[in-house]
Design an enzyme around this catalytic site. Structure first.
Site, PDB file in Angstrom:
ATOM      1  N   SER A 125       0.840  -1.209   0.000  1.00 19.77           N
ATOM      2  CA  SER A 125       0.000   0.000   0.000  1.00 19.77           C
ATOM      3  C   SER A 125       0.866   1.248   0.000  1.00 19.77           C
ATOM      4  CB  SER A 125      -0.857  -0.026   1.263  1.00 19.77           C
ATOM      5  OG  SER A 125      -1.449   1.221   1.481  1.00 19.77           O
ATOM      6  N   TYR A 150      -2.102  -1.796  11.004  1.00 19.90           N
ATOM      7  CA  TYR A 150      -2.366  -2.225   9.622  1.00 19.90           C
ATOM      8  C   TYR A 150      -1.220  -1.786   8.700  1.00 19.90           C
ATOM      9  CZ  TYR A 150      -3.817  -1.691   4.816  1.00 19.90           C
ATOM     10  OH  TYR A 150      -3.812  -1.697   3.446  1.00 19.90           O
ATOM     11  N   LYS A 154       1.991  -3.951   6.422  1.00 14.60           N
ATOM     12  CA  LYS A 154       2.416  -3.842   5.016  1.00 14.60           C
ATOM     13  C   LYS A 154       3.930  -3.610   4.944  1.00 14.60           C
ATOM     14  CE  LYS A 154      -1.547  -4.679   3.304  1.00 14.60           C
ATOM     15  NZ  LYS A 154      -1.766  -6.029   2.745  1.00 14.60           N
ATOM     16  N   LEU A 201     -13.803   6.333   1.306  1.00 12.91           N
ATOM     17  CA  LEU A 201     -14.605   7.430   0.763  1.00 12.91           C
ATOM     18  C   LEU A 201     -15.676   6.979  -0.241  1.00 12.91           C
ATOM     19  CD1 LEU A 201     -15.103  10.493   0.428  1.00 12.91           C
ATOM     20  CD2 LEU A 201     -13.306  10.498  -1.313  1.00 12.91           C
TER      21      LEU A 201
HETATM   22  C1  UD1 Z   1      -7.187   4.232   3.746  1.00 14.84           C
HETATM   23  C2  UD1 Z   1      -6.178   3.898   4.798  1.00 14.84           C
HETATM   24  C3  UD1 Z   1      -4.995   3.253   4.135  1.00 14.84           C
HETATM   25  C4  UD1 Z   1      -5.446   2.000   3.429  1.00 14.84           C
HETATM   26  C5  UD1 Z   1      -6.569   2.316   2.462  1.00 14.84           C
HETATM   27  C6  UD1 Z   1      -7.155   1.018   1.970  1.00 14.84           C
HETATM   28  C7  UD1 Z   1      -6.483   5.555   6.597  1.00 14.84           C
HETATM   29  C8  UD1 Z   1      -5.915   6.732   7.274  1.00 14.84           C
HETATM   30  N1  UD1 Z   1      -5.802   5.099   5.535  1.00 14.84           N
HETATM   31  O1  UD1 Z   1      -6.592   5.165   2.821  1.00 14.84           O
HETATM   32  O2  UD1 Z   1      -4.025   2.924   5.089  1.00 14.84           O
HETATM   33  O3  UD1 Z   1      -4.376   1.429   2.723  1.00 14.84           O
HETATM   34  O4  UD1 Z   1      -7.598   3.056   3.096  1.00 14.84           O
HETATM   35  O5  UD1 Z   1      -8.201   1.258   1.099  1.00 14.84           O
HETATM   36  O6  UD1 Z   1      -7.515   5.037   6.987  1.00 14.84           O
HETATM   37  N2  UD1 Z   1     -12.782  10.636   3.544  1.00 14.84           N
HETATM   38  C9  UD1 Z   1     -13.770  11.521   3.920  1.00 14.84           C
HETATM   39  N3  UD1 Z   1     -14.918  11.020   4.468  1.00 14.84           N
HETATM   40  C10 UD1 Z   1     -15.129   9.688   4.656  1.00 14.84           C
HETATM   41  C11 UD1 Z   1     -14.097   8.782   4.261  1.00 14.84           C
HETATM   42  C12 UD1 Z   1     -12.954   9.296   3.711  1.00 14.84           C
HETATM   43  O7  UD1 Z   1     -13.636  12.739   3.765  1.00 14.84           O
HETATM   44  O8  UD1 Z   1     -16.192   9.296   5.190  1.00 14.84           O
HETATM   45  C13 UD1 Z   1     -11.553  11.176   2.940  1.00 14.84           C
HETATM   46  C14 UD1 Z   1     -10.308  10.869   3.733  1.00 14.84           C
HETATM   47  O9  UD1 Z   1     -10.042  11.864   4.669  1.00 14.84           O
HETATM   48  C15 UD1 Z   1      -9.267  10.802   2.630  1.00 14.84           C
HETATM   49  C16 UD1 Z   1     -10.035  10.328   1.405  1.00 14.84           C
HETATM   50  O10 UD1 Z   1     -11.398  10.549   1.682  1.00 14.84           O
HETATM   51  O11 UD1 Z   1      -8.794  12.083   2.354  1.00 14.84           O
HETATM   52  C17 UD1 Z   1      -9.813   8.866   1.113  1.00 14.84           C
HETATM   53  O12 UD1 Z   1     -10.083   8.129   2.289  1.00 14.84           O
HETATM   54  P1  UD1 Z   1     -10.075   6.532   2.308  1.00 14.84           P
HETATM   55  O13 UD1 Z   1     -10.957   6.021   1.232  1.00 14.84           O
HETATM   56  O14 UD1 Z   1     -10.368   6.094   3.700  1.00 14.84           O
HETATM   57  O15 UD1 Z   1      -8.608   6.153   1.881  1.00 14.84           O
HETATM   58  P2  UD1 Z   1      -7.216   6.559   2.576  1.00 14.84           P
HETATM   59  O16 UD1 Z   1      -7.411   7.234   3.850  1.00 14.84           O
HETATM   60  O17 UD1 Z   1      -6.412   7.246   1.551  1.00 14.84           O
END
Ligand code: UD1
Length: 338
Positions: A125, A150, A154, A201
């Site tokens: 990752s 987690y 990795k 997200l």
């Molecule tokens: C996350 C994990 C990462 C993992 C990956 C697997 C964290 C900090 N990181 O990555 O270690 O390898 O998932 O898929 O959890 N966001 C929102 N609202 C939400 C959800 C997300 O604003 O309800 C934003 C987050 O702040 C981020 C972006 O969307 O900026 C992507 O989030 P996410 O899909 O969780 O991925 P990562 O955080 O990049």
């Protein structure tokens, strides 16, 4: 050519099984169905016309792993997806994460090192880079201390493979450092099925739009980015799946330069959370209910891949746009809930 795909019923695993079968590989899946279901086999069969062999095995059960490799001596390649992946949960139950993600990796490598020739692809990752000092992120960017158990699994996983490859020359391995996989197969026969409240997200967006969640919280609007929200490199899961098939072929055909290699797998384009929401609204025609909220602990400001090594050395390139990935994610969500 027989290939073992661990976690082959999961999100990235199932899409990779489809691409492997499309390329003529014979696939055996091991999965314990802890975060997936056997019904995924039907989706794979509908798309490819072939049903992969499936064995419900928990990789923590070492005697079963040994027995599997005795029964399938012709397995020369392994793509290893089976792992736990919820960042928050890993903080609560670290030992479960170390057992699931590290213990099982060791058992697999112990079996592979007995072979005359073996190829191994590992799901790593971009989390290993933490907040990188320079963007886009190249493979030579330093690995930063992990933010969670987690993430640590990795990093440690990569080190275990690297150390093993140093002393087992007939074992060839590639770690693929994924950026943010999203989307679903165009056929809508397979896709992402998160258990409970999604942490990521895109499933949160689609579940909000379909009415399962009330509102999306955008975690942080005060980051030093173009619009204040975090930037990530969102890659269509089918593009990611294809990278695995290409990486495996590279090892099986002995085209690798070292017997342990690392590649970033992303699009090279960073998108902010608001850009992802805009893309979703555009391709779906839906208005998303969202609000700006506090930052989420552990989030980095921006991460996107330098894809030169993957493009030029691996010979792989992402082809799908963010819009395309979002539209397949939405089609899938609608199908699952219909
Ligand atoms: C996350 C994990 C990462 C993992 C990956 C697997 C964290 C900090 N990181 O990555 O270690 O390898 O998932 O898929 O959890 N966001 C929102 N609202 C939400 C959800 C997300 O604003 O309800 C934003 C987050 O702040 C981020 C972006 O969307 O900026 C992507 O989030 P996410 O899909 O969780 O991925 P990562 O955080 O990049």
């Amino acid at each position: 050519m027989k290939v073992l795909v661990t976690g082959g019923l999961g999100f990235i695993g199932s899409h990779t099984v489809v691409e492997l079968q499309n390329e003529g590989y014979e696939v055996v899946i091991i999965d314990n169905c802890s975060n997936s279901s056997e019904e995924v086999l039907d989706g794979i069969t509908k798309i490819t016309g072939k049903t992969p062999i499936f064995e419900k095995i928990d990789l923590r059960d070492k005697p079963k792993v040994i027995d599997f490799f005795e029964r399938h001596q012709d397995v020369k390649g392994v793509i290893h997806f089976a792992a736990s992946k919820a960042v928050g949960e890993s903080v609560q139950i670290p030992l479960t994460y170390y057992e699931n993600n590290i213990g099982t990796l060791v058992y697999l490598l112990q079996e592979l090192q007995k072979k005359d020739d073996a190829s191994f692809i590992f799901s790593s990752s971009c989390t290993v880079y933490g907040q990188a000092d320079e963007l886009p992120i190249t493979e030579s960017a330093p690995v930063k201390p992990a933010e969670s158990p987690y993430g640590n699994t990795k990093q440690i996983g990569e080190e275990i493979i690297r150390d093993t490859c140093k002393v087992v020359p007939q074992l060839k391995a590639i770690a693929l450092r994924y950026f943010n996989p999203i989307g679903a197969h165009e056929s809508t026969e397979i896709g992402e099925l998160p258990l409970g409240v999604p942490q990521n997200l895109v499933p949160f967006i689609t579940q909000t739009a379909i009415g399962l969640r009330e509102q999306l919280s955008v975690f942080g609007a005060d980051y030093p980015t173009q619009d204040g929200t975090c930037v990530r490199d969102y890659i269509h899961v089918v593009d990611l799946a294809k990278a695995h098939v290409i990486a495996l072929g590279r090892l099986m055909e002995n085209k690798n330069k070292e017997n342990y290699e690392v590649f970033n797998i992303g699009t090279g384009t960073g998108s902010s959370v608001l850009e992802v929401i805009n893309s979703f609204e555009k391709v779906s025609g839906e208005k998303l209910n969202y609000k700006m909220a506090e930052r989420r602990e552990g989030d980095v400001t921006a991460a996107y891949a330098d894809t030169n090594l993957a493009n030029n050395e691996l010979g792989w390139k992402a082809t799908s746009s963010l819009d395309k990935a979002m539209s397949t994610a939405w089609k899938w969500e609608k199908k699952v809930r219909s």
